[in-house]
Each structure stands twice: as structure tokens, then as C-alpha cells.
Design a protein around this motif. Structure first.
Motif, mmCIF file in Angstrom:
data_model
loop_
_atom_site.group_PDB
_atom_site.id
_atom_site.type_symbol
_atom_site.label_atom_id
_atom_site.label_comp_id
_atom_site.label_asym_id
_atom_site.label_seq_id
_atom_site.Cartn_x
_atom_site.Cartn_y
_atom_site.Cartn_z
ATOM 1 N N ASP A 3 0.822 -1.209 0.000
ATOM 2 C CA ASP A 3 0.000 0.000 0.000
ATOM 3 C C ASP A 3 0.859 1.264 0.000
ATOM 4 O OD1 ASP A 3 -2.196 -1.636 0.017
ATOM 5 O OD2 ASP A 3 -2.595 -1.420 2.168
ATOM 6 N N ILE A 4 1.983 1.225 0.726
ATOM 7 C CA ILE A 4 2.883 2.388 0.720
ATOM 8 C C ILE A 4 3.511 2.546 -0.668
ATOM 9 C CG2 ILE A 4 4.885 3.456 1.823
ATOM 10 C CD1 ILE A 4 4.313 1.801 4.302
ATOM 11 N N ALA A 12 2.038 1.691 -3.473
ATOM 12 C CA ALA A 12 0.972 2.247 -4.305
ATOM 13 C C ALA A 12 0.770 3.737 -4.033
ATOM 14 C CB ALA A 12 -0.331 1.481 -4.060
ATOM 15 N N ASP A 13 1.100 4.156 -2.820
ATOM 16 C CA ASP A 13 1.002 5.566 -2.446
ATOM 17 C C ASP A 13 2.164 6.380 -3.003
ATOM 18 O OD1 ASP A 13 -0.484 7.551 -1.164
ATOM 19 O OD2 ASP A 13 0.710 7.422 0.662
ATOM 20 N N GLY A 14 3.124 5.710 -3.623
ATOM 21 C CA GLY A 14 4.275 6.405 -4.203
ATOM 22 C C GLY A 14 5.341 6.770 -3.207
ATOM 23 N N LYS A 15 5.353 6.109 -2.034
ATOM 24 C CA LYS A 15 6.286 6.502 -0.982
ATOM 25 C C LYS A 15 7.155 5.355 -0.478
ATOM 26 C CE LYS A 15 5.401 10.755 -1.164
ATOM 27 N NZ LYS A 15 6.475 11.625 -1.720
ATOM 28 N N LEU A 16 7.184 4.246 -1.196
ATOM 29 C CA LEU A 16 8.115 3.159 -0.918
ATOM 30 C C LEU A 16 8.961 2.920 -2.153
ATOM 31 C CD1 LEU A 16 9.289 0.663 0.588
ATOM 32 C CD2 LEU A 16 7.344 -0.655 -0.325
ATOM 33 N N ALA A 25 1.577 0.964 9.869
ATOM 34 C CA ALA A 25 0.924 1.716 10.939
ATOM 35 C C ALA A 25 1.681 3.008 11.242
ATOM 36 C CB ALA A 25 0.816 0.855 12.192
ATOM 37 N N PHE A 26 2.992 2.925 11.301
ATOM 38 C CA PHE A 26 3.841 4.099 11.541
ATOM 39 C C PHE A 26 3.673 5.114 10.421
ATOM 40 C CE2 PHE A 26 7.994 6.205 10.917
ATOM 41 C CZ PHE A 26 8.203 6.757 12.177
ATOM 42 N N TYR A 27 3.737 4.639 9.183
ATOM 43 C CA TYR A 27 3.579 5.527 8.029
ATOM 44 C C TYR A 27 2.199 6.188 8.030
ATOM 45 C CZ TYR A 27 2.855 6.881 3.146
ATOM 46 O OH TYR A 27 2.561 7.579 2.001
ATOM 47 N N GLY A 28 1.158 5.396 8.279
ATOM 48 C CA GLY A 28 -0.190 5.949 8.270
ATOM 49 C C GLY A 28 -0.422 6.965 9.364
ATOM 50 N N VAL A 88 13.246 1.766 1.313
ATOM 51 C CA VAL A 88 13.276 3.171 1.713
ATOM 52 C C VAL A 88 11.860 3.712 1.589
ATOM 53 C CG1 VAL A 88 14.370 5.410 1.374
ATOM 54 C CG2 VAL A 88 15.599 3.336 0.715
ATOM 55 N N LEU A 89 11.311 4.241 2.680
ATOM 56 C CA LEU A 89 9.946 4.748 2.637
ATOM 57 C C LEU A 89 9.820 6.030 3.445
ATOM 58 C CD1 LEU A 89 8.075 3.982 5.496
ATOM 59 C CD2 LEU A 89 8.852 1.739 4.726
#
Length: 519
Positions: free
Chosen positions: A110-111, A113-117, A322-325, A366-367
Motif C-alpha cells: 500500500d505504501i 501504491a502511495d508512491g512513498k516506498l 501503521a507508523f507511516y499511516g 526506503v519509505l
């Protein structure tokens, strides 16, 4: 001769300070004063997966020729592309990449897909080959592959060279651990705190520790008394004041052991929650370090994507998601970068015990908000046996891990040079992983056009046929492998500079026979 005199008051102060160290641990001394800084800075969260994660079952080919090689090498351990524990395909800009994540890594997907991983292919120590946990971890912790004599951790040196950190910052670096990790050794500004709710002086009788509701009138506890004893200019008094400042600052924050709704209840999630709260409380945190063990899967790793390894991946993925969200929801993630690293990967071919043995190259994750994610970086060498044979059947390292950190320190942390952090590392051409610091606050997820996945591995210099316990310098250029020794009990064999593929295969077969018969 100088006479040293110590009166009763000085002696008592020294005893109190020594007692504090014994009760709360030496980590109390590693902090600044109790004033917090403004939250206009970046934070790096370094997650070390101790034990050597099997990166080839976390990020792996789901189609094409490499899928065939993957399934052939792992008839039991392969992650399926359909059914239970099926791979999660990764796409970039709407186009398939040919790779997928383990089925238990939905949070990481999911991260992505969010463009941040972002995932860096075949990453690791490009100049040093070792299959020793102890050596590899120390090389990475000290930031000096091939050498363990530096004595300071790379995060400690990064903090020391970090521009723009006021001396008043109470928590410039944090290790969420019961002890100071090697990557922070030498960082006098770092704080070690396994749990903020347990971060207090608790030696001696409970009733004497602090003023409580049932304390007698005029009572002053040990915690209240120590601060008044550390007013002088002796070294131990400076340390005592720093310890007291750390205790009071942490105690004043609204730290809680209660995880937010939706968070997993694992120990790793609790570690990340401590980091999240520390970032949110605006204590000047620039560097955080966490360790997650349990990745040394020599046996019973889990067939068909299930079992023990699946549970470990689920724990890692769910906690990071969870941390990212959480920090994305409140806006702090725009200035936070998480790097997930392990000492080395595992062998491509599964072993006879239902597991994988120590290998070489591995993916680096890397995220975060500053990351140009949703795509792969580095060079994927492929899984063809002829490609792997010069590396004893391992995935080669085509991107030096220091290249990632050098770009991160330069673009996000403001380091003009990384020579002090990574001595002797001069090649740090940016990969394009991170947005400039000035653009981070407004960074939003975006689609990235797909780039080439496969490139010729020989374009990147690295050790060729190095002894698995011996350091060697990079030397393979344009298909020409330098002479490299292979050491066994019965002597040292030097290889010629030019080695044909048939000879490579013959040498690999000979090496395996020697290993099987313990020659």
C-alpha cells in the motif's frame, strides 16, 4: 605534586551520580538540556533486520525467465503467484514491473501504491564479502566495510557532522533499545530508551524515589534531590545535569504505552510508536535506530510462502504501515525517512533443512514522505545461473548501500560531504531517491514512469569470486575479473584475470564438491 582533596559534599554528589548510573543505566548521560527545538528538520529512522532477511522471498520475480530460475532454485520455499500467500504484484505508472512482494506484506504494498516506498535492487556492501553475522553487522554499524577499527558508529558520526543542531536539543538521536547499538557508539548526544514509560530512576525503596500523594509533608524524594546536587563544574556534574534533563523532559511528555487504534500489538510496533511520539513531541530528533531480530532462517522457513517467515514479514509490514499511516495523517511523515536494512541476503538456492543460508545481495527498503517511491532503483542482475556463478550462487551487490545513505544525508539532512560519515567512500552519485529538502513539505504521492529493470551487472564494479570470509576490493570492470584468492584449508588458489563461463561453471562445481566432502 598536586594534592587532591574531596570534601564530604563532593563525595556525596559523586556517590549519588554513580548510583543514578547503576539504577537507570549509562544511557541517561547521553542527552542535552531540556529545551526542545522547532520542528523544521528531517528525521531518519534506521531499522536494522538482524540475522539476514531472505530478501528474495520478500521482493522476487513473478514472471519471465527469472521466475523460472526462482522456482527451480526454491521448489519448496518459493512464494506462489496465486492461491494462499500469493505474491502481491508491483506496478509502476500502471505497468507491471515483473516483481512482487510477499503476500504478507500488504502494508508495504500500500505504501508502494502511495508512491512513498522505493526498493533498491541488489544492495549491500559492494567492496566486502562476508557471511559472518558478526563481521557484516559491525562493518555496517561502523560504516566502514572491511574494517572494524573505527570505534564509532556511522549514525554517531552523522550526528556529529549534522549542521543546524542547537546544543539545547534534548533528543537529537534515539535508540529504542535496552542498550546503545553499535551504529550510535560515540554519540554523546544520543539517548537510549527501551520504553519511555519505564524511563525513570527506580533504584532503592519505592517510597523514597519521588514525592507522591501519600508522602509526608516537606518530603523530598531522590529524583527531586539529585537535581540540586549537580550544580558544580565537575565532569560528573555535567553528566548528572544532562541525565536529569533527559529524565525530566521525557517525564513531561505525554508518552503512552497504549498503541493507537489499528496498530499491531507487536514489540516492533511499540518501538515505532515510541519513535512516532518522540517526533511528534518536537524534541529535535534527527536520527532514530531500531533493531528487529529473528531473520536467520536456516531451517523451517516455511513452504509455499507460509510458516515462520510469513509471520515475520507480516509483523514487519504491518508495523511500518501503521507508523507511516499515523505520521501521514498528522503531517509529520513529510520530513521522515525510514530505511530498512539487513547485514546480507540469503542464498538463492534453498538448503536441505527447509531454509536458506547466508548470502550476499539484498533489497533495501526506503519509505517516507521525501521518497520518490513506487519504483525500483539500482541494477537487477537477474537469476540466471551464469550470472550468479561468479558469486557462489548468490545475488551480487550492484549498488553500494552507502550510496543510498550518502544521498539521504546530502539531500535531506544538509550534509555537504559524507567523508566524515563514511570514510573512504567517494562515489556517491545520487540515485534520485529523495526530493530536495525544500520540496518535502508539499510532496504528494505521484505516479512515476517505469524505468528499465534489468541492466548488465558487469557495469558495476564489485568483488568477484571473493572468499566468503575475506575482504576484497572491487575490481570487475567491463567483464574482466581481477585475480582474487579463494582460501581453503589446503592452500590459496589465485584465479586468472580472464575467466570463461565454462571455466566458471567448472570451478563452481569443484568448489561445491570440496564443500560437500569438507576438503
Amino acid at each position: 605534586m598536586t594534592r587532591i582533596e574531596l570534601d564530604r559534599r563532593e563525595f556525596l554528589k559523586g556517590c549519588c551520580a554513580a548510583a543514578t548510573v547503576g539504577a537507570a543505566g549509562p544511557a541517561l548521560f547521553f542527552s542535552g538540556d531540556a529545551k526542545a527545538a522547532a520542528n523544521g528538520y528531517d528525521t531518519i529512522v534506521h531499522v536494522f533486520l538482524r540475522g539476514g532477511i531472505d530478501g528474495l522471498n520478500l521482493v522476487f520475480p513473478v514472471s519471465g525467465e527469472d521466475r523460472n530460475h526462482y522456482e527451480e532454485a526454491r521448489p519448496r520455499l518459493r512464494v506462489p503467484v496465486s492461491g494462499e500467500n500469493a505474491a502481491l504484484p508491483l506496478s509502476t505508472g500502471g505497468s507491471a514491473t515483473g516483481f512482487g512482494l510477499h503476500g504478507a506484506a500488504s502494508g508495504l504494498r500500500d505504501i508502494w501504491a502511495d508512491g512513498k516506498l522505493a526498493i533498491v535492487h541488489c544492495c549491500g556492501m559492494q567492496t566486502t564479502v562476508t557471511r559472518s553475522h558478526f563481521d557484516a553487522q559491525q562493518y555496517l554499524d561502523f560504516g566502514t566495510p572491511g574494517s572494524k577499527g573505527n570505534g564509532t558508529g556511522w549514525l554517531a558520526r552523522a550526528l556529529q557532522a549534522q549542521p543546524g543542531v542547537p546544543s539545547s536539543v534534548v533528543m537529537p538521536a534515539l535508540a529504542v533499545n535496552s542498550r546503545m547499538p553499535a551504529n550510535m557508539l560515540g554519540a554523546t548526544g544520543a539517548l537510549t530508551m527501551g520504553s519511555p514509560t519505564d524511563f525513570q530512576l527506580n533504584g532503592g525503596a519505592w517510597a523514597w524515589q519521588a514525592v507522591r500523594q501519600d508522602s509526608p509533608a516537606g518530603f523530598k524524594g531522590v529524583r527531586e534531590t539529585l537535581a540540586s546536587l549537580w550544580q558544580g563544574n565537575v565532569g560528573i556534574e555535567h553528566a548528572g545535569r544532562a541525565a536529569d534533563a533527559a529524565l525530566r523532559t521525557v517525564a513531561r511528555q505525554a508518552y503512552t504505552a497504549t498503541l493507537p487504534d489499528g496498530w499491531p500489538s507487536t514489540n516492533f510496533a511499540r518501538q515505532l510508536w515510541t519513535v512516532a511520539q518522540s517526533i511528534r513531541f518536537d524534541l529535535g530528533l534527527r536520527y532514530a535506530a531500531l533493531d528487529v531480530g529473528g531473520w536467520d532462517t536456516h531451517e523451517s522457513q516455511g513452504n509455499d510462502g507460509g510458516g515462520y517467515y510469513r509471520d515475520r514479514v507480516a509483523e514487519l509490514s504491518a508495523a511500518l504501515a501503521a507508523f507511516y499511516g499515523e505520521l501521514t495523517r498528522t503531517g509529520e511523515m513529510a520530513r521522515v525517512t525510514v530505511v530498512v536494512q539487513s547485514e546480507f541476503g540469503r542464498r538463492v538456492r534453498e538448503n536441505g533443512s527447509g531454509g536458506t543460508d547466508h548470502g550476499y545481495g539484498n533489497p533495501l527498503l526506503v519509505l517516507g514522505g521525501p521518497v520518490n517511491g513506487g519504483r525500483f532503483y539500482g541494477t537487477w542482475a537477474g537469476l540466471h545461473p551464469e550470472t550468479l556463478s561468479p558469486y557462489f550462487g548468490d545475488i551480487p551487490v550492484t549498488t553500494d548501500y552507502r550510496r543510498v545513505f550518502a544521498e539521504l544525508l546530502h539531500k535531506r539532512m544538509g550534509h555537504a560531504t559524507v567523508d566524515q560519515v563514511f570514510p573512504g567512500f567517494g562515489n556517491h552519485t545520487p540515485l534520485g531517491l529523495f526530493a530536495p529538502a525544500s520540496a518535502s513539505a508539499s510532496a504528494t504521492p505521484r505516479a512515476v514512469a517505469p524505468g528499465p529493470v534489468r541492466q548488465p551487472p558487469r557495469q558495476v564494479p564489485q568483488p568477484a569470486l571473493a572468499d566468503i570470509r575475506t575482504t576484497s576490493a572491487p575490481a570487475e570492470v567491463a567483464g574482466e575479473a581481477a585475480s582474487a584468492p579463494i582460501r581453503h584449508r589446503r592452500g590459496t588458489v589465485h584465479l586468472p584475470k580472464r575467466i570463461s563461463q565454462p571455466l566458471l561453471r567448472l570451478r563452481l562445481r569443484l568448489y561445491r564438491l570440496m564443500q560437500e566432502h569438507r576438503l
